[in-house]
Motif scaffolding. Structure first.
Motif: not given
Length: 512
Positions: A5, A7-8, A58, A61, A64
């Protein structure tokens, strides 16, 4: 297989500051103890720190929502509340912090780099801290300031020295698997690589990292395929390597056309024009591939590219290629400025920031903006008249009222500070009648008794009528104090009422 991952969206909530305490010391044999309300604790902040052991976002993700601890409220006996604990979030090297609109807040590069992304609220002062020579026993305390509430975007841009770019199935994953210890997924169909792969390459005394970027196609810079999602991973590279398939099965494709298509996408993405390029003609282990590589090599060299013919299967030409990469990376490192140790960024709280601005909006409301005045509004308990008066005095002291008058505001005009809107009632200047130092708020009826009223009530409790003061004699009869041996405390202006049944007895007793 581990999930990658890069982008969060984080929903951050820093801790709120604790409220100050309103307390007055009451202890036997210690009169006039004074105020002893403690201060509230500060709320916890949220800090991002670069950890070399982290390689993906991660963890964020799946979680959040991040919230720090609130500060504890103050207590009596001058006990301050505890501060809320700060939260430290570990992020990979190369993480970029942005707003939801795409504005870059921080670019975190280098192990140990820290950034406070959300600041905790200040704790409110108790009435012991608010006491002074004129306000000896404040009947109010400050509220805790709310912590920062914001949403941020974390984007990971891989920090690699070399970036491999090319069409799907050009052999990038196979190439990085043989020049490093990386083990990417390899298959005979397009878009096998869905996430960037990083590998560490050793060539002589040089060590550098190589990033395998998922395959690009025409239109990648506008969102087609996976290119737009992963192009950011080559922004920090020192050298770009075009991996061209010299044995492509499609008739309309050839190495020159693939190179021009990828260069067009890199130009559309922007920011990569100054990076040195190399070209790798892969799959020369296939006879047709070797023939095509020999045909297009002079044309590529005429364009200024350094060309290498390699085979990831037989490992032909890989040694020369890796040493050339090491040479290019070393040259880039020498040309780059010297990397200085990460310096902590200190952002002191604006305690004495007295700057403010006043604007009149389209609705005719005077809007006052400023760090200090907005903090005062958030820390004021508007259910307490004394706290409101204290706020008005502070605003007048730093010149808010004078600035409003200069802007043309009249008594009763709406004024907005932070999220509070009220009608302006000046306490000083030409709008206030009476001598200097008078306050119209003191003339209003208040629920709090004055000193004279409290003194009169205390005298009234001490002086009781004769009927209320009873005395029991030895024979068990109950009589008033006037009939007993003890004298009765009466005032000079109190007359005896003849209508009372014991008036004559009381007169005879006094006469005796």
């Amino acid at each position: 297989m581990a999930m990658f991952v890069d982008r969060v969206v984080l929903h951050l909530q820093a801790g709120d500051g604790g409220h100050g305490c309103v307390s007055v010391r009451r202890e036997k044999f210690k009169p006039l103890g004074g105020p002893d309300g403690g201060n509230g604790g500060h709320g916890g902040g949220i800090t991002l720190v670069v950890d070399p052991q982290q390689h993906t976002l991660l963890d964020f993700h799946f979680r959040p929502h991040v919230k720090a601890q609130n500060g504890v409220g103050g207590m009596g006996d001058n006990r301050d509340g505890a501060n809320g604990g700060d939260l430290v979030l570990k992020v990979p090297d190369g993480t970029v912090v942005q707003t939801l609109d795409g504005e870059v807040i921080a670019d975190l590069i280098g192990a140990g780099t820290t950034f406070e992304v959300a600041r905790g609220g200040r704790g409110g002062r108790g009435n012991a801290s608010l006491a002074n020579t004129r306000r000896k026993v404040p009947g109010f305390a400050e509220l805790g300031e709310p912590g920062d509430h914001l949403d941020v975007v974390l984007e990971l841009k891989s920090v690699a020295d070399v970036g491999l770019v090319g069409f799907p199935s050009a052999g990038k994953s196979s190439l990085i698997s043989v020049i490093s210890a990386a083990k990417p997924k390899i298959a005979d169909y397009p878009f096998t690589t869905l996430v960037p792969n990083l590998g560490v390459v050793q060539a002589g005394d040089q060590t550098f990292t190589v990033a395998d970027v998922p395959g690009l196609i025409p239109g990648a810079a506008t969102g087609k395929g996976l290119g737009l999602e992963f192009l950011r991973h080559i922004e920090r590279t020192s050298v770009l390597v075009h991996v061209l398939d010299s044995a492509a099965l499609e008739i309309e494709r050839d190495p020159i056309a693939d190179l021009e298509a990828i260069e067009a996408e890199l130009a559309a993405y922007g920011g990569l024009e100054d990076r040195p390029r190399m070209v790798v003609l892969n799959k020369i282990d296939i006879p047709d591939g070797r023939d095509l590589a020999e045909m297009v090599r002079p044309d590529l060299e005429a364009r200024g590219y350094r060309v290498f013919e390699v085979s990831a299967v037989t490992r032909e030409g890989l040694k020369e290629f890796t040493y050339a990469l090491a040479e290019a990376v070393a040259a880039h490192r020498l040309a780059a400025p010297v990397v200085e140790p990460t310096r902590p960024v200190v952002r002191p709280r604006a305690v004495d920031e007295k700057g403010f601005t006043i604007e009149k909006d389209a609705e005719g409301v005077y809007v006052v903006r400023g760090i200090q005045v907005e903090r005062w509004i958030r820390q004021t308990n508007f259910d307490n008249d004394e706290a409101i008066g204290f706020l008005a005095d502070r605003l007048e002291r730093i010149g808010v009222e004078a600035a409003l008058a200069k802007q043309g505001a009249q008594p009763g005009d709406p004024v907005r500070i932070a999220d509070r809107e009220f009608d302006w009632q000046p306490n000083a200047g030409e709008y206030v009648s009476g001598p200097r130092g008078t306050d119209a708020r003191l003339e209003d009826d208040s629920h709090r008794a004055t000193a004279a009223q409290r003194l009169a009530a205390r005298k009234a409790r001490r002086i009781r009528s004769d009927d209320e003061l009873l005395h029991m004699s030895e024979d068990g009869t109950v009589s008033t104090v006037s009939m007993a041996a003890k004298p009765v405390l009466v005032t000079d202006d109190e007359d005896l009422d003849d209508s009372r049944p014991d008036a004559s007895n009381q007169a005879e007793t006094n006469g005796a």
